[in-house]
Design an enzyme around this catalytic site. Structure first.
Site, short mmCIF file in Angstrom:
data_model
loop_
_atom_site.label_atom_id
_atom_site.label_comp_id
_atom_site.label_asym_id
_atom_site.label_seq_id
_atom_site.Cartn_x
_atom_site.Cartn_y
_atom_site.Cartn_z
N CYS A 111 147.70 30.82 71.73
CA CYS A 111 146.97 31.82 72.40
C CYS A 111 147.40 32.12 73.69
CB CYS A 111 145.53 31.36 72.27
SG CYS A 111 144.35 32.58 73.10
N CYS A 129 144.68 31.64 76.52
CA CYS A 129 144.37 30.21 76.62
C CYS A 129 145.41 29.46 77.68
CB CYS A 129 144.35 29.56 75.14
SG CYS A 129 143.20 30.19 74.15
#
Length: 309
Positions: free
Chosen positions: A56, A59
């Site tokens: 991600c 993230c």
């Protein structure tokens, strides 16, 4: 010599202070990694939890900020942790994570989603000023530690396992995509049939049918034959009753036909016994009413001829 000793002492004091400071930040200075085995630790105390995935991009951008926030979390007595959804898919099902990264605040078993800014100052202000009190906690049926959310977590884990198995079939065994889909479809049909059969057996065991409802195939055939025979006998009886009704109606018609013949014979006998009166006699007896009676007798005598049958 004294200067060297003083420098050594000062350096030792500085090193001691730094180690003490680091030791004081140690509990909150490191990010605790939670998984499916130790996630129950968050049910006690105050925690800030991040759900992330290695692939991600958002993230990855939040990673350094989350580490800095963990280093200063000791001051507000908050534990900082993170959960990898790729290695702990059941936790993503428990918390019903639909977007990454997702942050939760946990306080003594009460779960609140964090939707504020994702920088160190905003996170520290959120826990230090207890801004989480302004957020409604998750309802009872959405709490991750409930039974139905535990069941949902197993479904998430099963889907992740099937996904890994599908990748293994395609990579190691060279099975095409359509082949793996067909295999999963057949397996789904058989599993559904097995579960349906199990459910039927379970219902029969819990609510067994009555003895009168249990019939073998031969008994059902015998009952069907008896029902057909009863129906046939009822039809025969109905036909007999209908025939009797027809006979009675015929007898009535014959009686009705005989009665007019008897009346005709009586009329003829009366005509033979009494002679007909002439118009003059009628005129003498009737007086003024003679013309009216004559007209009526003329009308009666002037009957239309009947058509031949």
């Amino acid at each position: 010599m004294q200067c060297n000793s003083q420098l050594v002492a000062a350096s030792c004091v500085i090193a001691l202070l730094m180690s003490t400071a680091q030791a004081g930040l140690q509990p909150g200075g490191k990010i605790i990694e939670l998984d499916e085995d130790n996630w129950h630790l968050m049910l006690k105390g105050e925690w800030m939890i991040e759900f992330f995935a290695p692939w991600c991009p958002a993230c990855k951008n939040l990673g350094p900020t989350w580490e800095r926030f963990a280093r200063v979390a000791k001051d507000v007595k908050v534990e900082v942790a993170k959960i990898d959804v790729t290695t702990s898919p059941s936790l993503s099902g428990r918390f019903f994570v639909t977007a990454l990264p997702t942050i939760y605040h946990v306080k003594d078993g009460e779960f609140r989603p964090y939707r504020g800014a994702r920088d160190g100052d905003a996170l520290l202000y959120f826990v230090k000023k207890q801004q989480w009190q302004k957020i409604e906690p998750l309802s009872a049926w959405k709490k991750p530690d409930t039974i139905h959310m535990s069941v949902l977590s197993y479904f998430f884990k099963l889907s992740h396992t099937l996904k890994d198995f599908n990748g293994r079939l395609q990579e190691e065994y060279g099975l095409p995509t359509w082949g793996s889909y067909a295999l999963f479809a057949i397996a789904t049909i058989f599993v559904g049939a097995a579960l349906g059969l199990l459910l039927v057996c379970l219902v029969d065991f819990v609510y067994p049918p009555k003895k009168s409802q249990r019939q073998s195939f031969s008994e059902s055939q015998d009952n069907l034959a008896e029902g057909v025979e009863d129906l046939a006998t009822e039809e025969i009886e109905d036909d007999g009753e209908a025939d009797d009704d027809d006979d009675e109606e015929q007898q009535r018609d014959s009686v009705d036909e005989e009665e007019p013949e008897d009346e005709k014979e009586d009329d003829e006998a009366d005509d033979d016994g009494e002679p007909e009166k002439t118009d003059k006699e009628v005129a003498k007896q009737g007086g003024d009413a003679v013309p009216e009676k004559l007209e009526k007798t003329d009308q009666v005598r002037k009957r239309k001829p009947r058509k031949a049958d």
